[in-house]
Motif scaffolding. Structure first.
Motif, PDB file in Angstrom:
ATOM      1  N   ASN A  97     -10.339  -2.417  -6.952  1.00  0.00           N
ATOM      2  CA  ASN A  97      -9.025  -2.997  -7.238  1.00  0.00           C
ATOM      3  C   ASN A  97      -8.340  -2.385  -8.453  1.00  0.00           C
ATOM      4  O   ASN A  97      -7.346  -2.927  -8.936  1.00  0.00           O
ATOM      5  CB  ASN A  97      -9.151  -4.505  -7.443  1.00  0.00           C
ATOM      6  CG  ASN A  97      -9.932  -4.853  -8.698  1.00  0.00           C
ATOM      7  OD1 ASN A  97     -10.759  -4.061  -9.161  1.00  0.00           O
ATOM      8  ND2 ASN A  97      -9.696  -6.036  -9.251  1.00  0.00           N
TER       9      ASN A  97
ATOM     10  N   LEU B  92      -4.630  -3.748  -8.537  1.00  0.00           N
ATOM     11  CA  LEU B  92      -3.985  -3.891  -7.235  1.00  0.00           C
ATOM     12  C   LEU B  92      -3.905  -5.362  -6.831  1.00  0.00           C
ATOM     13  O   LEU B  92      -4.697  -6.195  -7.282  1.00  0.00           O
ATOM     14  CB  LEU B  92      -4.748  -3.096  -6.185  1.00  0.00           C
ATOM     15  CG  LEU B  92      -4.905  -1.602  -6.482  1.00  0.00           C
ATOM     16  CD1 LEU B  92      -5.761  -0.931  -5.410  1.00  0.00           C
ATOM     17  CD2 LEU B  92      -3.550  -0.912  -6.604  1.00  0.00           C
TER      18      LEU B  92
ATOM     19  N   ARG C 272      -1.403  -0.699  -1.101  1.00  0.00           N
ATOM     20  CA  ARG C 272      -1.561  -1.877  -1.929  1.00  0.00           C
ATOM     21  C   ARG C 272      -0.400  -1.992  -2.915  1.00  0.00           C
ATOM     22  O   ARG C 272       0.073  -0.980  -3.460  1.00  0.00           O
ATOM     23  CB  ARG C 272      -2.876  -1.834  -2.725  1.00  0.00           C
ATOM     24  CG  ARG C 272      -4.132  -1.961  -1.892  1.00  0.00           C
ATOM     25  CD  ARG C 272      -4.272  -3.334  -1.262  1.00  0.00           C
ATOM     26  NE  ARG C 272      -5.545  -3.507  -0.576  1.00  0.00           N
ATOM     27  CZ  ARG C 272      -5.768  -3.134   0.693  1.00  0.00           C
ATOM     28  NH1 ARG C 272      -4.805  -2.579   1.408  1.00  0.00           N
ATOM     29  NH2 ARG C 272      -6.966  -3.339   1.249  1.00  0.00           N
TER      30      ARG C 272
ATOM     31  N   GLU D  91       3.789   0.816  -5.541  1.00  0.00           N
ATOM     32  CA  GLU D  91       2.839   0.772  -4.424  1.00  0.00           C
ATOM     33  C   GLU D  91       1.858   1.935  -4.559  1.00  0.00           C
ATOM     34  O   GLU D  91       2.257   3.074  -4.802  1.00  0.00           O
ATOM     35  CB  GLU D  91       3.559   0.865  -3.079  1.00  0.00           C
ATOM     36  CG  GLU D  91       2.619   0.739  -1.898  1.00  0.00           C
ATOM     37  CD  GLU D  91       3.334   0.784  -0.561  1.00  0.00           C
ATOM     38  OE1 GLU D  91       3.192  -0.164   0.224  1.00  0.00           O
ATOM     39  OE2 GLU D  91       4.052   1.788  -0.306  1.00  0.00           O
TER      40      GLU D  91
ATOM     41  N   ILE E  60      -9.337  -2.691  -2.312  1.00  0.00           N
ATOM     42  CA  ILE E  60      -9.455  -1.810  -1.146  1.00  0.00           C
ATOM     43  C   ILE E  60     -10.931  -1.767  -0.768  1.00  0.00           C
ATOM     44  O   ILE E  60     -11.747  -1.157  -1.467  1.00  0.00           O
ATOM     45  CB  ILE E  60      -8.930  -0.400  -1.449  1.00  0.00           C
ATOM     46  CG1 ILE E  60      -7.436  -0.449  -1.789  1.00  0.00           C
ATOM     47  CG2 ILE E  60      -9.171   0.532  -0.257  1.00  0.00           C
ATOM     48  CD1 ILE E  60      -6.846   0.895  -2.179  1.00  0.00           C
TER      49      ILE E  60
ATOM     50  N   GLN F  78      -4.626  -6.545  -3.989  1.00  0.00           N
ATOM     51  CA  GLN F  78      -5.825  -6.842  -3.211  1.00  0.00           C
ATOM     52  C   GLN F  78      -6.778  -5.661  -3.347  1.00  0.00           C
ATOM     53  O   GLN F  78      -6.338  -4.503  -3.393  1.00  0.00           O
ATOM     54  CB  GLN F  78      -5.503  -7.039  -1.735  1.00  0.00           C
ATOM     55  CG  GLN F  78      -4.631  -8.225  -1.403  1.00  0.00           C
ATOM     56  CD  GLN F  78      -4.416  -8.339   0.098  1.00  0.00           C
ATOM     57  OE1 GLN F  78      -5.324  -8.187   0.900  1.00  0.00           O
ATOM     58  NE2 GLN F  78      -3.172  -8.599   0.478  1.00  0.00           N
TER      59      GLN F  78
END
Length: 272
Positions: free
Chosen positions: A63, A128, A101, A87, A132, A130
């Protein structure tokens, strides 16, 4: 912005021009155009910024993205970029990413000065929205700053290769001063925040991030990288403490553009 860099410039320019061969020995850039080419590099991605610019970043946890601190600010105005316009596109290649993300939090090192000359603190962490969790998108380990003369590599995006990362797997550390590395790696606008890798242990380990490109005496082109060990520990502590985003860094000057990068003497640099 010139003092510390130009102090290093004379010695390094003399080193390069005296015939070390470092500038000529590099393997050059190789586009990671196919799935086979890019396998193992999916943790490097394009960090899109407000729809108007981008940097390069790399996962160091599922993250967390490591990049350059100056990427978090609008280069024309010096204003912070809104998190909801950022992003991270992991492994971005030919219009597709392995993962997309948004950004929950972003912290620049508290000693980073937007208009300053110290490249050693041009480091940021992005959390992030969420994690990855994808078996093909793996974070990279981080290691200490390499010694002078070490071979390193860089994976980066740039304005002329915005839709595909490129790998330069052999470039060199020309010198180091405090927290700044001087490299002969090939970077350009969009390469800011790109991970600099050491391959000596077998697996690639991030040892720096790209902060700027520079011109030394005699128009020798170099790139500047940051130290990671102490600054990265500080950034982790800021996130752990829930420190407010940008609460300690308030830029007051605009970043140099392509045509404003320096003066007629010493080194001149521009954030790529």
């Amino acid at each position: 912005m010139k003092t510390r860099i130009s102090g290093l410039a004379g010695a390094l320019a003399a080193l390069v021009l005296a015939g070390t061969g470092a500038m000529a020995d590099g393997a050059g850039l190789r586009g990671l155009a196919t799935g086979d080419d890019s396998r193992g590099w999916e943790g490097v991605g394009r960090l899109d910024l407000g729809g108007a610019a981008f940097c390069t970043g790399a996962l160091i946890a599922d993250n967390l993205v490591l990049t350059a601190a100056h990427c978090l600010f609008d280069k024309a105005t010096g204003a912070r970029i809104a998190l909801d316009t950022m992003e991270f596109r992991a492994g971005w290649r030919n219009g597709r990413a392995a993962a997309y993300r948004g950004v929950r939090r972003a912290v620049a090192h508290p000693d980073f000065v937007f208009e300053g000359e110290d490249r050693g603190m041009d480091v940021a962490l992005i959390e992030l929205d969420q994690p990855i969790r994808n078996s093909t998108v793996l974070p990279f380990a981080v290691d200490e700053m390499p010694r002078r003369g070490a071979e390193v590599g860089v994976v980066s995006y740039a304005h002329d290769r915005a839709d595909m990362p490129s790998l330069e797997n052999v470039c060199h550390v020309l010198g180091r001063q405090s927290g700044t590395l001087v490299l002969d790696c090939d970077v350009d606008f969009g390469s800011s925040g790109a991970p600099v890798f050491d391959f000596s242990s077998g697996a690639p380990r991030i040892v720096s991030v790209v902060s700027a490109k520079a011109t030394m005496a005699g128009d020798v082109m170099v790139s500047l990288g940051t130290s990671l060990t102490a600054p990265l520990a500080d950034l982790h502590a800021m996130l752990d403490q829930g420190d407010g985003v940008f609460s300690r860094v308030r830029p007051t000057a605009t970043v140099m553009g392509r045509d404003e990068a320096g003066s007629s003497t010493g080194a001149k640099f521009v954030r790529p």
